[in-house]
Scaffold this active site. Sequence first.
Site, PDB file in Angstrom:
ATOM      1  N   ARG A   1       3.031  -7.460  33.397  1.00  0.00           N
ATOM      2  CA  ARG A   1       3.454  -6.156  33.286  1.00  0.00           C
ATOM      3  C   ARG A   1       3.974  -5.993  31.741  1.00  0.00           C
ATOM      4  O   ARG A   1       4.166  -4.687  31.379  1.00  0.00           O
ATOM      5  CB  ARG A   1       4.283  -5.814  34.320  1.00  0.00           C
ATOM      6  CG  ARG A   1       4.842  -4.374  34.495  1.00  0.00           C
ATOM      7  CD  ARG A   1       5.549  -3.942  35.625  1.00  0.00           C
ATOM      8  NE  ARG A   1       6.624  -4.821  36.021  1.00  0.00           N
ATOM      9  CZ  ARG A   1       7.809  -4.901  35.471  1.00  0.00           C
ATOM     10  NH1 ARG A   1       8.061  -4.363  34.086  1.00  0.00           N
ATOM     11  NH2 ARG A   1       8.673  -6.023  35.781  1.00  0.00           N
TER      12      ARG A   1
ATOM     13  N   TYR B   1      -9.582  17.285  30.225  1.00  0.00           N
ATOM     14  CA  TYR B   1     -10.026  16.346  31.549  1.00  0.00           C
ATOM     15  C   TYR B   1      -8.927  16.719  32.528  1.00  0.00           C
ATOM     16  O   TYR B   1      -7.907  17.036  32.324  1.00  0.00           O
ATOM     17  CB  TYR B   1     -10.058  14.643  31.265  1.00  0.00           C
ATOM     18  CG  TYR B   1     -10.021  13.867  32.427  1.00  0.00           C
ATOM     19  CD1 TYR B   1     -11.352  13.658  32.965  1.00  0.00           C
ATOM     20  CD2 TYR B   1      -8.955  13.494  32.987  1.00  0.00           C
ATOM     21  CE1 TYR B   1     -11.517  13.028  33.920  1.00  0.00           C
ATOM     22  CE2 TYR B   1      -9.057  12.651  34.103  1.00  0.00           C
ATOM     23  CZ  TYR B   1     -10.427  12.485  34.841  1.00  0.00           C
ATOM     24  OH  TYR B   1     -10.541  11.811  35.784  1.00  0.00           O
TER      25      TYR B   1
ATOM     26  N   ASP C   1      -7.918  11.845  23.394  1.00  0.00           N
ATOM     27  CA  ASP C   1      -8.759  11.341  24.357  1.00  0.00           C
ATOM     28  C   ASP C   1     -10.167  11.216  23.887  1.00  0.00           C
ATOM     29  O   ASP C   1     -11.183  12.177  23.934  1.00  0.00           O
ATOM     30  CB  ASP C   1      -8.731  12.461  25.731  1.00  0.00           C
ATOM     31  CG  ASP C   1      -9.471  11.607  26.702  1.00  0.00           C
ATOM     32  OD1 ASP C   1     -10.431  10.800  26.588  1.00  0.00           O
ATOM     33  OD2 ASP C   1      -9.140  11.854  28.007  1.00  0.00           O
TER      34      ASP C   1
ATOM     35  N   LYS D   1     -15.071   4.440  31.690  1.00  0.00           N
ATOM     36  CA  LYS D   1     -16.423   4.966  31.415  1.00  0.00           C
ATOM     37  C   LYS D   1     -17.109   4.554  30.445  1.00  0.00           C
ATOM     38  O   LYS D   1     -17.893   3.156  30.959  1.00  0.00           O
ATOM     39  CB  LYS D   1     -16.047   6.680  30.784  1.00  0.00           C
ATOM     40  CG  LYS D   1     -15.073   7.345  31.632  1.00  0.00           C
ATOM     41  CD  LYS D   1     -15.385   7.632  32.799  1.00  0.00           C
ATOM     42  CE  LYS D   1     -14.433   8.394  33.784  1.00  0.00           C
ATOM     43  NZ  LYS D   1     -13.531   9.287  33.342  1.00  0.00           N
TER      44      LYS D   1
END
Length: 382
Positions: free
Chosen positions: A47, A101, A173, A198
Amino acid sequence: MKNKKGVNTICTHVGELEDKEFKGAVSPLYMATSYAFEDVETKRYPRYFNTPNQVALAKKMAALENGEASLIFGSGMAAVSTSLMAFLKAGDHVVFQDALYGGTSNLAKEEFGKFGIEYSFAQNASADALKAEIKENTKVLYIETPSNPLLNITDMTAVARLAREHNLVTMIDNTFASPVNQNPIDFGIDIVIHSATKYMGGHSDILAGTVISSQENIDRIFHMAKNFGGSLSDYTVWLLERSIKTMGIRVKAQNENAQKLAEFLNDQPQVSKVYYPGLTTHPDHDLAKQQMKGFGGMLSFELNEKINASEFMKSLNLIKPSMSLAGVESTILLPSKTSHGLLTEEEREKQGIKDNLLRFSVGIEEAEDLMEDLMQAIDKNK
Ligand SMILES: *Cc1c(COP(=O)(O)O)cnc(C)c1O
């Protein structure tokens, strides 16, 4: 950047870990969640975004986008939300371009109010439209180019100039273009975000995200990220490294196929409109040529009124109706029913998303086979 390697070399090699013990050809996978202290400063923990595999892949991401540093996230939305929250606090304002998006606009509409963060959507994707929304308390300009689903192109140089004049941070983005086709940092954009689900993953089997920027910006995003906890499991990090090795050749094949299919669809009398930045008839074709190295694997088109778009989709054999995009397999969807289904009809109309608009994610199959599939579905429904 001198000494910069070509994209396929970066994809294949940059960042890779050496297997010193067995001399294996690929990066070893380190799944440990507990590491002995190296010194007081360095505590390795997934993390904290600093395991060996996370750091290795982050180097590849940074190299792909000509940035100094990068973080790997558990999803594209973790990268989007963490990056925005790192640069916005109560009382601040962000300007988004019009078409975003769906998850990103939902984040603003559903969550920002709780944190006292203000936002505006520009009237369109141009720098002038963004400028019109800038206020005293604006801190961030956020764009997406090419946009989903109409493949509008935003002038990155103009947006970067606007941001400098107003002392704002710019975020993009860059998912639709992928780093193979577009590197926004070269045009002065500060922070580049990808849904690695993607084109980076490319095989419809990995959910991940990444953000690339200067070391200073990445340090700031990291401070938020370790508290939000959106890191990616090392096993998936390792799979993503493998996927990216072929990203250059995959995306170039998808660019070529999409160009052929856009031209093919444009020639069909049953297709009333094709949206693809590689077509000379696209209103931003010249701008796309200036800032993109390839026009991408995404295109959209409208069928004429005689054809029912849902029935057309059902008639396809090879091209699969599917929610996601950018895999090696071709997929298609109706934005009005899926990705943009949550918008009101009025909002969709304003964005130019018609009910019969189809968004086509072009895969790596043979272009001729894809054309044949489209043709037989048109013939069946005309
Ligand atoms: C899919 C997608 C996202 C969100 O990514 P997830 O990995 O699904 O969280 C963000 N932006 C764009 C353009 C996308 O296509």
